[in-house]
Scaffold this active site. Structure first.
Site, PDB file in Angstrom:
ATOM      1  N   ASP A  80      -3.243 -18.174   4.014  1.00  0.00           N
ATOM      2  CA  ASP A  80      -4.296 -18.969   3.394  1.00  0.00           C
ATOM      3  C   ASP A  80      -4.913 -19.939   4.400  1.00  0.00           C
ATOM      4  O   ASP A  80      -6.126 -20.168   4.398  1.00  0.00           O
ATOM      5  CB  ASP A  80      -3.789 -19.706   2.146  1.00  0.00           C
ATOM      6  N   ASP A 120     -12.126  -8.099   6.837  1.00  0.00           N
ATOM      7  CA  ASP A 120     -13.425  -8.075   6.154  1.00  0.00           C
ATOM      8  C   ASP A 120     -14.070  -9.451   6.181  1.00  0.00           C
ATOM      9  O   ASP A 120     -15.289  -9.586   6.387  1.00  0.00           O
ATOM     10  CB  ASP A 120     -13.257  -7.609   4.709  1.00  0.00           C
ATOM     11  N   LYS A 173       3.043 -15.051   5.009  1.00  0.00           N
ATOM     12  CA  LYS A 173       3.190 -15.951   3.856  1.00  0.00           C
ATOM     13  C   LYS A 173       4.680 -16.153   3.587  1.00  0.00           C
ATOM     14  O   LYS A 173       5.169 -16.061   2.459  1.00  0.00           O
ATOM     15  CB  LYS A 173       2.474 -15.375   2.634  1.00  0.00           C
ATOM     16  N   TYR A 222       0.801  -1.217   0.000  1.00  0.00           N
ATOM     17  CA  TYR A 222       0.000   0.000   0.000  1.00  0.00           C
ATOM     18  C   TYR A 222       0.842   1.278   0.000  1.00  0.00           C
ATOM     19  O   TYR A 222       0.308   2.366   0.207  1.00  0.00           O
ATOM     20  CB  TYR A 222      -0.925   0.011   1.222  1.00  0.00           C
ATOM     21  N   ASP A 272      -6.192  -6.340   5.772  1.00  0.00           N
ATOM     22  CA  ASP A 272      -7.335  -5.740   5.088  1.00  0.00           C
ATOM     23  C   ASP A 272      -8.333  -6.816   4.686  1.00  0.00           C
ATOM     24  O   ASP A 272      -9.544  -6.708   4.917  1.00  0.00           O
ATOM     25  CB  ASP A 272      -6.815  -4.982   3.859  1.00  0.00           C
TER      26      ASP A 272
END
Length: 336
Positions: A206, A234, A173, A125, A230
């Site tokens: 994941d 959600d 990850k 970002y 992020d």
């Protein structure tokens, strides 16, 4: 007692409606507030040519805390950058806190009480992207630093202590992103050694996405990088009522901005249909930040009672409009 200085950033779409509703809830409390308002978002860009004017940044810095609504960020306007990302970076609002708790409603999974602690200033970002190969290749840079990883890890463990949550799960990850996620993993595990009283585990992103669906009650604090946080927050919100209830805080060393997680929903603007509860719950987080935990708990209790009594908007099965839903919270606060 002096008044708390609160900056309001209504923004675009449904933002002005939900911020207005939340302000009325705050005004019903036995506290004093001084209000200021500043522009942000697409409407501000159309007005002044800047979606986040310097005057807005100064207004946030001058306030004790800020309540933000929502902005519209079109993907197809040249040189238009998300004012939310810039606000977080310019003010160094490094910790994004997103609580997720079960609610007394059939839409909610039971037994969930978790907090996503998301690093808020770097990762993909940072806005370093470029086009190559005559427009056929797009490249973006991911930045992970030791300093940012260290402070978000400390924030996560301190929040686990403060909230009495069961453990901290470090999500990464590093099996694929060996340098970037690898650095985040190493640093957060180093910080974990300073909190021997708090259980810690690590999990691939994941796997975490799958486990949130399979057994969300296992989590306490999830700490992770910007992009993963992020997405996962959600996902988690949909387990306990959706984005209409998802509140958040962007916390820095000098100031803090609180906001609902939902977007600007321009098609719902000015229709008195938007659910204000995410913004109202964000005011509870704002009050905690100001040291008014007792009033924060009153707001949270009123929201839970309103849900139990079906005094809610259509997304939760009720019949109330935005302002009537806020009135219901105000009335419940008056009863207790």
């Amino acid at each position: 007692m002096s008044a708390y200085r609160i900056c309001l950033l209504p923004g675009d779409g449904i933002g002005p409606e939900v911020v207005s509703a939340a302000r009325r809830v705050l005004e019903s409390l036995p506290l004093e507030f001084e209000w200021s308002e500043a522009g942000i978002g697409l409407a501000e860009w159309q007005l002044s040519g800047n979606p986040l004017p310097d005057e807005t940044l100064q207004a946030i810095k001058s306030a004790d805390a800020t309540l933000f609504g929502s902005v519209t960020t079109p993907p197809d306007i040249a040189n238009y950058r998300s004012p939310v990302l810039r606000m977080r970076q310019e003010l160094d609002l490094y910790a994004n806190l997103r609580p997720c708790r079960s609610i007394p409603h059939a839409i909610s999974r039971p037994g969930i009480n978790l907090l996503v602690v998301r690093e808020n200033t770097e990762d993909l970002y940072i806005g370093r992207e470029r086009i190559e190969d005559n427009g056929d290749t797009a490249i973006g840079e991911m930045q992970i630093t030791r300093s940012a990883s260290t402070r978000i890890a400390h924030a996560a463990f301190e929040q686990a202590r403060l909230r009495g949550l069961k453990k901290v799960t470090i999500v990464h990850k590093a099996n694929v992103l060996r340098q970037t996620s690898g650095l985040f993993r190493r640093v957060t595990l180093e910080v974990a050694q300073q909190y021997p009283d708090i259980p810690v585990e690590e999990m691939l992103v994941d796997t975490c996405a799958m486990e949130l669906i399979r057994a969300p009650e296992q989590f306490g604090v999830i700490v992770t990088t910007n992009l993963f946080g992020d997405i996962l927050s959600d996902e988690a919100s949909m387990l306990v009522g959706g984005l209409g209830l998802a509140c958040s805080g962007n916390i820095g060393a000098e100031t803090a901005v609180f906001e609902p997680v939902h977007g600007s929903a321009p098609k719902m603007a000015d229709l008195d249909q938007a659910n204000p509860l995410a913004t109202i719950l964000s005011t509870a987080m704002l009050l905690d930040y100001l040291g008014e935990g007792g009033q924060a708990r009153r707001i949270e209790a009123a929201v839970r009672t309103a849900i139990e009594q079906n005094l809610v908007t259509a997304d939760l099965g009720g019949t109330l409009g935005t302002q009537a839903a806020a009135d219901a919270i105000i009335n419940l606060l008056g009863e207790n």
